[in-house]
Design a protein around this motif. Structure first.
Motif, PDB file in Angstrom:
ATOM      1  N   PRO A   1       0.872  -1.217  -0.024  1.00 27.63           N
ATOM      2  CA  PRO A   1       0.143   0.144   0.008  1.00 27.63           C
ATOM      3  C   PRO A   1       0.779   1.216   0.031  1.00 27.63           C
ATOM      4  CG  PRO A   1      -0.064  -1.114   2.443  1.00 27.63           C
ATOM      5  CD  PRO A   1       0.591  -1.849   1.089  1.00 27.63           C
ATOM      6  N   LYS A   2       0.346   2.071  -0.788  1.00 26.34           N
ATOM      7  CA  LYS A   2       0.936   3.680  -0.680  1.00 26.34           C
ATOM      8  C   LYS A   2       1.048   4.131   0.459  1.00 26.34           C
ATOM      9  CE  LYS A   2       0.802   4.660  -5.455  1.00 26.34           C
ATOM     10  NZ  LYS A   2       0.275   5.434  -6.677  1.00 26.34           N
ATOM     11  N   GLU A   3       0.015   3.986   1.230  1.00 24.54           N
ATOM     12  CA  GLU A   3      -0.099   4.644   2.596  1.00 24.54           C
ATOM     13  C   GLU A   3      -0.326   3.769   3.897  1.00 24.54           C
ATOM     14  OE1 GLU A   3      -1.453   9.187   2.676  1.00 24.54           O
ATOM     15  OE2 GLU A   3      -2.758   8.126   1.110  1.00 24.54           O
ATOM     16  N   ARG A   4       0.242   3.714   5.035  1.00 23.42           N
ATOM     17  CA  ARG A   4      -0.014   3.067   5.953  1.00 23.42           C
ATOM     18  C   ARG A   4       0.352   3.797   7.501  1.00 23.42           C
ATOM     19  NH1 ARG A   4       3.783  -2.064   5.829  1.00 23.42           N
ATOM     20  NH2 ARG A   4       3.528  -1.867   3.812  1.00 23.42           N
ATOM     21  N   VAL A   5      -0.537   3.493   8.344  1.00 22.37           N
ATOM     22  CA  VAL A   5      -0.324   3.701   9.824  1.00 22.37           C
ATOM     23  C   VAL A   5      -0.303   2.630  10.608  1.00 22.37           C
ATOM     24  CG1 VAL A   5      -1.279   6.129   9.325  1.00 22.37           C
ATOM     25  CG2 VAL A   5      -2.813   4.388  10.289  1.00 22.37           C
ATOM     26  N   GLU A   6       0.305   2.739  11.862  1.00 27.41           N
ATOM     27  CA  GLU A   6       0.396   1.661  12.764  1.00 27.41           C
ATOM     28  C   GLU A   6      -0.181   2.279  14.136  1.00 27.41           C
ATOM     29  OE1 GLU A   6       4.149   0.184  13.170  1.00 27.41           O
ATOM     30  OE2 GLU A   6       4.471  -0.465  11.220  1.00 27.41           O
ATOM     31  N   PHE A   7      -1.098   1.376  14.721  1.00 27.75           N
ATOM     32  CA  PHE A   7      -1.742   1.426  15.805  1.00 27.75           C
ATOM     33  C   PHE A   7      -1.577   0.039  16.824  1.00 27.75           C
ATOM     34  CE2 PHE A   7      -5.035   4.469  13.697  1.00 27.75           C
ATOM     35  CZ  PHE A   7      -4.256   5.478  13.778  1.00 27.75           C
ATOM     36  N   GLY A   8      -1.700   0.386  17.777  1.00 27.15           N
ATOM     37  CA  GLY A   8      -1.262  -0.541  18.931  1.00 27.15           C
ATOM     38  C   GLY A   8      -2.661  -1.298  19.404  1.00 27.15           C
ATOM     39  N   SER A   9      -3.777  -1.027  19.112  1.00 32.30           N
ATOM     40  CA  SER A   9      -4.824  -1.443  19.572  1.00 32.30           C
ATOM     41  C   SER A   9      -5.898  -1.866  18.363  1.00 32.30           C
ATOM     42  CB  SER A   9      -5.640  -0.241  20.708  1.00 32.30           C
ATOM     43  OG  SER A   9      -6.824  -0.631  20.854  1.00 32.30           O
ATOM     44  N   THR A  10      -6.479  -3.076  18.526  1.00 25.26           N
ATOM     45  CA  THR A  10      -7.501  -3.265  17.660  1.00 25.26           C
ATOM     46  C   THR A  10      -8.803  -2.334  17.762  1.00 25.26           C
ATOM     47  OG1 THR A  10      -7.083  -5.527  17.508  1.00 25.26           O
ATOM     48  CG2 THR A  10      -9.118  -5.272  16.923  1.00 25.26           C
ATOM     49  N   GLN A  11      -9.090  -2.125  19.078  1.00 22.07           N
ATOM     50  CA  GLN A  11     -10.342  -0.851  19.125  1.00 22.07           C
ATOM     51  C   GLN A  11     -10.045   0.164  18.385  1.00 22.07           C
ATOM     52  OE1 GLN A  11     -13.260  -1.809  20.456  1.00 22.07           O
ATOM     53  NE2 GLN A  11     -14.072  -0.097  19.868  1.00 22.07           N
ATOM     54  N   ILE A  12      -8.749   0.803  18.482  1.00 17.97           N
ATOM     55  CA  ILE A  12      -8.664   2.117  17.891  1.00 17.97           C
ATOM     56  C   ILE A  12      -8.512   1.865  16.056  1.00 17.97           C
ATOM     57  CG2 ILE A  12      -6.778   3.630  17.268  1.00 17.97           C
ATOM     58  CD1 ILE A  12      -5.741   3.426  20.464  1.00 17.97           C
ATOM     59  N   ILE A  13      -8.075   0.664  15.747  1.00 16.06           N
ATOM     60  CA  ILE A  13      -8.034   0.339  14.336  1.00 16.06           C
ATOM     61  C   ILE A  13      -9.751   0.473  14.092  1.00 16.06           C
ATOM     62  CG2 ILE A  13      -7.675  -1.345  12.848  1.00 16.06           C
ATOM     63  CD1 ILE A  13      -5.105  -1.922  14.013  1.00 16.06           C
ATOM     64  N   LYS A  14     -10.613  -0.485  14.584  1.00 17.47           N
ATOM     65  CA  LYS A  14     -12.010  -0.494  14.407  1.00 17.47           C
ATOM     66  C   LYS A  14     -12.693   1.069  14.453  1.00 17.47           C
ATOM     67  CE  LYS A  14     -13.649  -3.329  17.358  1.00 17.47           C
ATOM     68  NZ  LYS A  14     -14.611  -3.962  18.042  1.00 17.47           N
ATOM     69  N   GLU A  15     -12.236   1.826  15.385  1.00 20.36           N
ATOM     70  CA  GLU A  15     -12.999   3.209  15.421  1.00 20.36           C
ATOM     71  C   GLU A  15     -12.380   3.727  14.176  1.00 20.36           C
ATOM     72  OE1 GLU A  15     -15.051   4.308  17.532  1.00 20.36           O
ATOM     73  OE2 GLU A  15     -15.127   2.821  19.087  1.00 20.36           O
ATOM     74  N   SER A  16     -11.152   3.808  13.964  1.00 15.42           N
ATOM     75  CA  SER A  16     -10.402   4.519  12.691  1.00 15.42           C
ATOM     76  C   SER A  16     -11.264   4.097  11.267  1.00 15.42           C
ATOM     77  CB  SER A  16      -9.106   4.372  12.748  1.00 15.42           C
ATOM     78  OG  SER A  16      -8.444   4.984  13.974  1.00 15.42           O
ATOM     79  N   VAL A  17     -11.523   2.691  11.188  1.00 13.46           N
ATOM     80  CA  VAL A  17     -11.836   2.211   9.969  1.00 13.46           C
ATOM     81  C   VAL A  17     -13.414   2.693   9.900  1.00 13.46           C
ATOM     82  CG1 VAL A  17     -12.963   0.226   8.657  1.00 13.46           C
ATOM     83  CG2 VAL A  17     -10.524   0.268   9.851  1.00 13.46           C
ATOM     84  N   GLU A  18     -14.268   2.887  10.986  1.00 11.71           N
ATOM     85  CA  GLU A  18     -15.610   3.223  11.082  1.00 11.71           C
ATOM     86  C   GLU A  18     -15.778   4.878  10.589  1.00 11.71           C
ATOM     87  OE1 GLU A  18     -18.514   1.402  14.119  1.00 11.71           O
ATOM     88  OE2 GLU A  18     -16.688   1.827  15.126  1.00 11.71           O
ATOM     89  N   ALA A  19     -14.848   5.504  11.260  1.00 12.39           N
ATOM     90  CA  ALA A  19     -14.603   6.840  10.916  1.00 12.39           C
ATOM     91  C   ALA A  19     -14.307   7.327   9.681  1.00 12.39           C
ATOM     92  CB  ALA A  19     -13.909   7.672  11.913  1.00 12.39           C
ATOM     93  N   GLY A  20     -13.940   6.259   8.702  1.00 11.38           N
ATOM     94  CA  GLY A  20     -13.346   6.674   7.375  1.00 11.38           C
ATOM     95  C   GLY A  20     -11.955   6.769   6.990  1.00 11.38           C
ATOM     96  N   LEU A  21     -11.273   6.639   7.943  1.00  8.54           N
ATOM     97  CA  LEU A  21      -9.836   6.837   8.066  1.00  8.54           C
ATOM     98  C   LEU A  21      -9.176   6.156   6.934  1.00  8.54           C
ATOM     99  CD1 LEU A  21      -7.370   8.371   8.926  1.00  8.54           C
ATOM    100  CD2 LEU A  21      -6.782   6.961  10.669  1.00  8.54           C
ATOM    101  N   GLY A  22      -9.508   4.833   6.857  1.00  6.43           N
ATOM    102  CA  GLY A  22      -8.773   4.057   6.061  1.00  6.43           C
ATOM    103  C   GLY A  22      -9.376   2.385   6.070  1.00  6.43           C
ATOM    104  N   ILE A  23      -8.544   1.310   5.522  1.00  6.19           N
ATOM    105  CA  ILE A  23      -9.111   0.144   5.670  1.00  6.19           C
ATOM    106  C   ILE A  23      -8.072  -0.869   6.537  1.00  6.19           C
ATOM    107  CG2 ILE A  23     -10.112   0.055   3.607  1.00  6.19           C
ATOM    108  CD1 ILE A  23      -8.223  -0.866   2.174  1.00  6.19           C
ATOM    109  N   ALA A  24      -8.592  -2.067   6.904  1.00  4.89           N
ATOM    110  CA  ALA A  24      -7.916  -2.863   7.578  1.00  4.89           C
ATOM    111  C   ALA A  24      -8.341  -4.440   7.537  1.00  4.89           C
ATOM    112  CB  ALA A  24      -7.701  -2.587   9.320  1.00  4.89           C
TER     113      ALA A  24
END
Length: 296
Positions: A214-237
Motif C-alpha cells: 500500500p502507498k500509505e499506512r499507519v500503525e496502531f497498537g490497539s484493535t479497538q482504535i483500528i476499528k474506530e478509525s475504519v468506522e470513521a473513514g480513515l482507512g481500511i484494515a
C-alpha cells in the motif's frame, strides 16, 4: 517464596514504598528494611529513589526479572502440590494476544469460573511476541497467540481457526461493490497493527499474496482504535471476524471479499516443554480443546 523478593517485586510493581506497604499489610519501615537487606545481599544498589520518583538501576532490573521468574516457578510448584490433593485450584496466569484476549478469553474465564471456582486466573494481554516472552520467563503458565510462532523451548499447539476479512466503513466506495479493484485497495490508507502482532503478520501475508504494497499506512497498537478509525473513514484494515461482530450487526463496518481469497490463521496455546502441568492448566487446556468458538 522468599519474603524479601516478594517485597521487592511489590515495591517495583506499585511504584513506591507506601503503596507496597499497604498491599503487603506491612509498615513502610519494614518494607525499607527488606529492600536494604536485599541490596546488602546482592552487593548493589537496586533502586534510585527521589522524593517524587523511584526507578530501577541496571542491577535492580536483573534482580526484578529473575525474582519474577522465581515467583512464577514458586506458583507452579504450589499448584503441583495442590494437584496431589486433587484440587483444581490456585493461581492460573494466562497471557493472550489482543484478538483472543479481548474478544474471546472473557467467555473462557466465565466458563472456568462456573466449573472451577477455586482457580484464580490472572490475565496479561500483549502481542504474540510479548506473550511468548512471558511464557519463556516463567511469568505465564500458558499463552494464547495468533498466527505463526516457532521456538525450540516452546510447545505451540493450534486449537481453533480464525478467519479474517478486509474491513471498510459502511460509507466507503468499496462497501457495496461485488468485485474489488486491487488497484483501489493499493491506493487506500491501510491501518495496521504493530510488528510482532499476529494480525500484522496476517496483513503482511495478504500484501504478499496480492502482490502489492500500500502507498500509505499507519500503525496502531490497539484493535479497538483500528476499528474506530475504519468506522470513521480513515482507512481500511484486515481484522479477525471475532473483533467486528458487533459492528457488522450494527452496519457500521462492511466486509470485503478480495479475489475470493479465504484469509485464515490459527489460535494456538503456548507452554514451556515440561512434563509438569498443574491441575488448573490441565482443565483450562481441556476447555480450550473441547469448546466451539462458534458458540461464543
Amino acid at each position: 517464596m522468599d519474603q524479601t523478593l516478594l517485597v521487592f517485586i511489590t515495591v517495583v510493581d506499585k511504584g513506591n514504598f507506601t503503596r507496597a506497604a499497604e498491599e503487603l499489610h506491612m509498615t513502610q519501615p519494614a518494607v525499607s528494611q527488606h529492600i536494604q537487606a536485599l541490596e546488602r545481599t546482592s552487593g548493589a544498589r537496586l533502586l534510585e529513589r527521589t522524593n517524587k520518583s523511584m526507578t530501577l538501576t541496571a542491577s535492580g532490573k536483573i534482580v526484578y526479572d529473575h525474582a519474577r521468574q522465581i515467583q512464577g516457578l514458586y506458583t507452579s510448584m504450589q499448584g503441583l502440590i495442590d494437584d496431589h490433593m486433587h484440587r483444581a485450584s490456585g493461581i492460573l496466569t494466562i497471557g493472550a494476544s489482543y484478538t483472543y484476549g479481548e474478544y474471546i478469553l472473557p467467555h473462557d474465564l466465565a466458563l472456568l469460573r462456573q466449573q472451577y471456582p477455586l482457580i484464580q486466573p490472572t490475565i496479561q494481554i500483549g502481542n504474540t511476541k510479548d506473550i511468548a516472552e512471558g511464557v519463556l520467563n516463567h511469568q505465564l503458565n500458558i499463552g494464547i497467540v495468533e498466527g505463526e510462532l516457532r521456538h525450540t523451548k516452546l510447545k505451540v499447539v493450534p486449537f481453533a481457526e480464525d478467519v479474517m476479512y478486509v474491513m471498510v466503513s459502511a460509507n466507503h466506495s468499496l462497501a457495496k461493490q461485488q468485485e474489488i479493484d486491487l488497484q483501489e485497495l493499493k491506493e487506500d490508507l491501510w491501518i495496521l497493527r504493530e510488528p510482532g502482532s499476529g494480525t500484522r503478520e496476517a496483513t503482511d501475508k495478504l500484501f504478499e499474496t496480492l502482490g502489492f504494497v500500500p502507498k500509505e499506512r499507519v500503525e496502531f497498537g490497539s484493535t479497538q482504535i483500528i476499528k474506530e478509525s475504519v468506522e470513521a473513514g480513515l482507512g481500511i484494515a484486515l481484522l479477525s471476524q471475532w473483533t467486528v461482530r458487533k459492528e457488522l450487526r450494527l452496519g457500521t463496518l462492511c466486509m470485503l471479499q478480495v479475489n475470493n481469497q479465504r484469509i485464515a490463521r490459527h489460535f494456538s496455546w503456548v507452554m514451556l516443554h515440561t512434563e509438569y502441568k498443574t491441575k488448573a492448566v490441565e482443565v483450562f487446556l481441556e476447555m480450550l480443546t473441547e469448546k466451539e468458538l462458534s458458540d461464543i
